[in-house]
Design a protein around this motif. Structure first.
Motif, PDB file in Angstrom:
ATOM      1  N   GLY A 249       2.901   4.685   3.510  1.00 18.53           N
ATOM      2  CA  GLY A 249       3.619   4.813   2.254  1.00 18.53           C
ATOM      3  C   GLY A 249       2.977   3.945   1.192  1.00 18.53           C
ATOM      4  N   VAL A 250       3.034   4.407  -0.052  1.00 16.48           N
ATOM      5  CA  VAL A 250       2.533   3.625  -1.187  1.00 16.48           C
ATOM      6  C   VAL A 250       3.699   3.413  -2.138  1.00 16.48           C
ATOM      7  N   ALA A 251       4.062   2.131  -2.316  1.00 21.98           N
ATOM      8  CA  ALA A 251       5.188   1.774  -3.163  1.00 21.98           C
ATOM      9  C   ALA A 251       4.705   1.018  -4.386  1.00 21.98           C
ATOM     10  N   GLY A 252       5.524   1.025  -5.421  1.00 26.29           N
ATOM     11  CA  GLY A 252       5.193   0.296  -6.641  1.00 26.29           C
ATOM     12  C   GLY A 252       5.998   0.815  -7.804  1.00 26.29           C
ATOM     13  N   LEU A 253       6.080   0.018  -8.864  1.00 29.39           N
ATOM     14  CA  LEU A 253       6.755   0.436 -10.078  1.00 29.39           C
ATOM     15  C   LEU A 253       5.967   1.552 -10.759  1.00 29.39           C
ATOM     16  N   PRO A 254       6.558   2.236 -11.768  1.00 27.07           N
ATOM     17  CA  PRO A 254       5.873   3.372 -12.379  1.00 27.07           C
ATOM     18  C   PRO A 254       4.480   3.060 -12.914  1.00 27.07           C
ATOM     19  N   ASP A 255       4.219   1.827 -13.360  1.00 36.03           N
ATOM     20  CA  ASP A 255       2.903   1.484 -13.903  1.00 36.03           C
ATOM     21  C   ASP A 255       2.023   0.770 -12.884  1.00 36.03           C
ATOM     22  N   SER A 256       2.339   0.913 -11.596  1.00 36.54           N
ATOM     23  CA  SER A 256       1.622   0.162 -10.563  1.00 36.54           C
ATOM     24  C   SER A 256       0.257   0.741 -10.228  1.00 36.54           C
ATOM     25  N   GLY A 257       0.054   2.030 -10.520  1.00 40.10           N
ATOM     26  CA  GLY A 257      -1.199   2.690 -10.172  1.00 40.10           C
ATOM     27  C   GLY A 257      -1.122   3.509  -8.906  1.00 40.10           C
ATOM     28  N   ARG A 258       0.071   3.629  -8.303  1.00 44.29           N
ATOM     29  CA  ARG A 258       0.164   4.336  -7.018  1.00 44.29           C
ATOM     30  C   ARG A 258      -0.136   5.835  -7.159  1.00 44.29           C
ATOM     31  N   VAL A 259       0.338   6.446  -8.246  1.00 50.92           N
ATOM     32  CA  VAL A 259       0.057   7.868  -8.459  1.00 50.92           C
ATOM     33  C   VAL A 259      -1.420   8.067  -8.789  1.00 50.92           C
ATOM     34  N   GLU A 260      -1.971   7.197  -9.628  1.00 47.65           N
ATOM     35  CA  GLU A 260      -3.386   7.301 -10.023  1.00 47.65           C
ATOM     36  C   GLU A 260      -4.310   7.131  -8.814  1.00 47.65           C
ATOM     37  N   LEU A 261      -3.903   6.294  -7.857  1.00 43.71           N
ATOM     38  CA  LEU A 261      -4.725   6.091  -6.662  1.00 43.71           C
ATOM     39  C   LEU A 261      -4.859   7.389  -5.877  1.00 43.71           C
ATOM     40  N   LEU A 262      -3.770   8.098  -5.676  1.00 40.46           N
ATOM     41  CA  LEU A 262      -3.836   9.372  -4.960  1.00 40.46           C
ATOM     42  C   LEU A 262      -4.687  10.376  -5.719  1.00 40.46           C
ATOM     43  N   ARG A 263      -4.523  10.422  -7.030  1.00 37.87           N
ATOM     44  CA  ARG A 263      -5.313  11.355  -7.833  1.00 37.87           C
ATOM     45  C   ARG A 263      -6.801  11.015  -7.763  1.00 37.87           C
ATOM     46  N   GLY A 264      -7.124   9.715  -7.722  1.00 35.42           N
ATOM     47  CA  GLY A 264      -8.522   9.306  -7.623  1.00 35.42           C
ATOM     48  C   GLY A 264      -9.139   9.724  -6.308  1.00 35.42           C
ATOM     49  N   VAL A 265      -8.437   9.521  -5.200  1.00 34.54           N
ATOM     50  CA  VAL A 265      -8.956   9.923  -3.892  1.00 34.54           C
ATOM     51  C   VAL A 265      -9.176  11.432  -3.850  1.00 34.54           C
ATOM     52  N   PHE A 266      -8.291  12.188  -4.490  1.00 35.15           N
ATOM     53  CA  PHE A 266      -8.378  13.652  -4.477  1.00 35.15           C
ATOM     54  C   PHE A 266      -9.432  14.198  -5.443  1.00 35.15           C
ATOM     55  N   GLY A 267      -9.914  13.359  -6.358  1.00 34.26           N
ATOM     56  CA  GLY A 267     -10.904  13.830  -7.318  1.00 34.26           C
ATOM     57  C   GLY A 267     -10.311  14.381  -8.591  1.00 34.26           C
ATOM     58  N   ALA A 268      -8.977  14.256  -8.771  1.00 28.98           N
ATOM     59  CA  ALA A 268      -8.362  14.719 -10.010  1.00 28.98           C
ATOM     60  C   ALA A 268      -8.671  13.762 -11.154  1.00 28.98           C
ATOM     61  N   ASP A 269      -8.871  12.485 -10.840  1.00 31.69           N
ATOM     62  CA  ASP A 269      -9.311  11.468 -11.801  1.00 31.69           C
ATOM     63  C   ASP A 269     -10.556  10.793 -11.229  1.00 31.69           C
ATOM     64  N   PRO A 270     -11.448  10.278 -12.081  1.00 32.81           N
ATOM     65  CA  PRO A 270     -12.684   9.685 -11.569  1.00 32.81           C
ATOM     66  C   PRO A 270     -12.459   8.343 -10.886  1.00 32.81           C
ATOM     67  N   VAL A 271     -13.233   8.084  -9.834  1.00 35.94           N
ATOM     68  CA  VAL A 271     -13.311   6.775  -9.202  1.00 35.94           C
ATOM     69  C   VAL A 271     -14.589   6.119  -9.703  1.00 35.94           C
ATOM     70  N   SER A 272     -14.446   4.946 -10.312  1.00 42.51           N
ATOM     71  CA  SER A 272     -15.591   4.315 -10.982  1.00 42.51           C
ATOM     72  C   SER A 272     -16.285   3.248 -10.156  1.00 42.51           C
ATOM     73  N   GLY A 273     -15.684   2.850  -9.041  1.00 39.38           N
ATOM     74  CA  GLY A 273     -16.310   1.808  -8.244  1.00 39.38           C
ATOM     75  C   GLY A 273     -15.780   1.768  -6.838  1.00 39.38           C
TER      76      GLY A 273
END
Length: 521
Positions: free
Chosen positions: A296-320
């Protein structure tokens, strides 16, 4: 402006529904529903997705009309079912899941839209702001009436819609899944407003799948199942398990058990490995997920938890940093790369990012695997239909036919159809954002059952959710993010809502700092 007429007389009946039925062609959404709603009460209406709750609320708000039966509001029969008549004559206001707000207009303009002092062409701006401020003050809400609504968060947007209903002297306010897109803190603020209205004697109908808030707020509970009214209790006289049993017609305790527990032995190759992974909204993430494990990935709305999943999936770029899939370097430059690698992603915004609204259930399920059912460039429609029917049966999607339009399904059944879409690619890693948002307890149990089947087959699952009880239920471990950084990983057996929130809000570091300071002194 709100007048004393808004407040209902205790002991009276605000809404009387008698023999109400609604048919959509061969589909029977409501069947002979009879129920009363006490004036001045907060009454919860519960049921599985597809039980008829939304249809009933739409009829009461004038968005639909019954096939048979009658509705009386404040002992006056409803003769014409349209929103304008229900609002103007019967004082019924709906606060829907999808808020109808003019984003480029001010708070005051949205609250008093259609009821502006002066005229619509030349409204009296100062009086408009004053009236809006009075309504907001009644709700205990601090908002600038001149602020642009498009700049508000979802919670304040809902409060603007509630204030709008008060501006029209609503006697009955219908709240449809009001917390489905809110954070816990935003939900708590909304609950304060709802309690204030309840204590003021405003009659409210409250539709929600979330049992804790229903039991905390309501005075009465009505349950629908398969379009029929099957039970009504004072909230104080019933237990959550009894309500669930009425909703689904069976006990669900065993089906809501832990989904994980099949993680690979220590030292085996992780299914997903993240090393110093950085992208939009998250930085330096180090985390492993084993085959057959639910993290499970927990965190407040601005924690980055949603962005992390999108990054792994390639919906958003991973820069490093580096991502590995089964020990091999993996970089998804686009979702297409992830799908080829059998990585699935279920977005949290089902309606805007998941469902293909103009297509059928079958087409929504098969959209990622059409290439498998082509011959000489032509689609094999019969084989595609068999595929969809098989997935519909596997996930128990309630539909009259897989050729039915997906928007004709309830929200929970749409969600199960989207999960069926991803099962079609035979995933080895599933990234799920809010997988049971807006889903009833019966569908939730079926989704948890699916999790258990997947992890038993060695599929790794990463679940991002704002529902902490859910994370504690389905996860083997819980990774907590704050301000884009991983601040802790907890074993789910030892974690509590308090320990997760302490990490998510930074309270743990404050306590640790205070303890260190105390030791030094």
């Amino acid at each position: 402006m709100t007048s004393p007429a808004t407040v209902s007389t205790p002991g009276a009946t605000a809404v009387a529904v008698t023999g109400l039925s609604k048919h959509f062609g061969p589909v029977r959404a409501l069947h002979d529903v009879t129920m009363d709603v006490a004036a001045g009460s907060l009454t919860a209406v519960m049921g599985e997705n597809g039980a008829g709750k939304s249809t009933l609320m739409k009829i009461l708000a004038g968005l639909d009309s019954p096939t048979n039966g009658t509705v009386r509001i404040a002992d006056e029969p409803v003769r014409r079912f349209d929103p304008a008549n229900l609002l103007s004559r019967h004082r019924v206001a709906l606060v829907p899941q999808e808020l109808a707000l003019a984003a480029d207009r001010t708070v005051a303009e949205n609250i008093l839209l259609g009821a502006e002092p002066g005229s619509r062409v030349f409204p009296h701006r100062r009086r408009m702001d004053e009236q809006a401020a009075t309504l907001l003050d009644r709700l205990g809400v601090r908002l600038d009436p001149r602020q642009r609504v498009g700049d508000l968060d979802a919670a304040n947007g809902q409060l603007v819609v509630i204030a709008r209903s008060l501006a029209r002297d609503a006697r009955l306010v219908i709240l449809d899944e009001p917390t489905s897109i809110l954070s816990p803190a935003e939900s708590d603020r909304l609950f304060g407003v709802i309690r204030q209205l309840r204590d003021d004697g405003v009659t409210m109908l409250y539709v929600s799948h979330r049992m804790p808030e229903v039991f905390a707020l309501s005075q009465h509970i009505h349950v629908l199942r398969d379009g029929r009214h099957v039970g009504h209790w004072p909230t104080a006289d019933v237990t959550p398990d009894q309500v669930v049993a009425a909703m689904v017609g069976r006990e669900l305790a065993s089906e809501l058990d832990r989904a994980g527990g099949h993680a690979a032995p220590a030292g085996s190759t992780p299914r997903l490995r993240m090393r110093d992974v950085t992208g939009t909204g998250f930085t330096g993430i180090n985390l492993d997920v084993a085959p057959g494990e639910v993290v499970g990935v927990a965190g407040l709305p601005d924690s980055g938890r949603v962005e992390l999943l999108r990054g792994v999936f390639g919906a958003d770029p991973v820069s490093g940093g580096e991502l590995q899939l089964d020990g091999t370097t993996f970089t998804a430059r686009s979702p297409r790369d992830a799908i080829r690698a059998r990585v699935a992603y279920l977005p949290g915004e089902r309606r805007h990012q998941g469902v293909l609204p103009t297509m059928s259930v079958a087409d929504n399920i098969n959209i990622l695997t059409l290439g498998r059912r082509q011959r000489f460039g032509l689609l094999r429609r019969r084989a595609l239909r068999r595929d969809a029917d098989s997935r519909v049966g596997q996930l128990r999607v309630k539909t009259s036919d897989s050729a039915q339009g997906i928007m004709q399904l309830s929200g929970g059944n749409q969600q199960k159809a989207l999960l069926a879409r991803w099962l079609a690619i035979e995933p080895r890693l599933m990234l799920l954002d809010e997988p049971t948002r807006g889903v009833d307890v019966g569908a939730k149990a079926e989704i948890y059952r699916l999790f258990r089947d997947l992890v038993a087959d060695g599929v790794a699952i990463v679940v991002s959710s704002s529902d902490l009880p859910e994370l504690l239920t389905v996860s083997d471990r819980i990774a907590v993010l704050a301000a884009g950084r991983l601040v802790g990983v907890l074993d789910a057996d030892d974690a509590t809502e308090e320990t997760v929130m302490a990490l998510a809000t930074g309270a743990h570091s404050i306590r640790a700092s205070a303890h260190t300071t105390k030791e030094k002194t």
